[in-house]
Write a protein that holds these residues in place. Structure first.
Motif: not given
Length: 151
Positions: A1-20
């Motif tokens: 199970m992921t923590t809220p901080d880990a989910d926030g990091l995943l969300a940020e990674q997804l956004l960065r990947l989308t922009r890339r």
């Protein structure tokens, strides 16, 4: 199970990947000198999926945008000769959008640009990693809930 901080990091990674992905696809599009924006390429690709010319309202619904946005995109593609407005054969008050021969040539180039962009983006991954990523992306796109393993 992921923590809220880990989910926030995943969300940020997804956004960065989308922009890339967007930047790389845009660069590959520009290199082909088609004079098409990423939004216009999306509309053109969407048009290609219809068996007969759709109405602008159909395109707006499929693209999940307001009809005015489709009008602007069609205007630009029509000015460059890639699409044309045609009257509906059964109701002349209805206008449909069809891809021209030049638009079909552009679609072939777009497919090549997308393929080369995907190759660049996926280059760091092994075949096994690509397979895993494909499965993960399917889950995210489909919105399937993650199965938790419980003892």
């Amino acid at each position: 199970m992921t923590t809220p901080d880990a989910d926030g990091l995943l969300a940020e990674q997804l956004l960065r990947l989308t922009r890339r992905v967007h930047r790389i696809q845009k660069r590959h599009l520009e290199q082909r000198e088609l004079g098409i924006t990423p939004a216009q390429s999306r509309l053109l690709r969407t048009l290609a999926h219809y068996s007969s010319p759709p109405r602008m309202a159909d395109l707006a619904a499929r693209l999940e945008v307001v009809p005015r946005a489709v009008t602007s995109l069609v205007d630009g593609l029509e000015a460059s000769g890639k699409v044309r407005r045609v009257p509906d054969p059964t109701n002349r008050r209805v206008i449909r959008i069809e891809v021209t021969d030049d638009g079909r040539r552009a679609l072939r180039e777009l497919r090549g640009a997308r393929r080369s962009a995907a190759e660049e983006i996926l280059a760091p991954l092994t075949d096994e990693q690509r397979e895993v990523l494909g499965g993960l992306l399917d889950s995210l796109v489909d919105g399937a809930p993650r199965m938790e393993h419980r003892c």
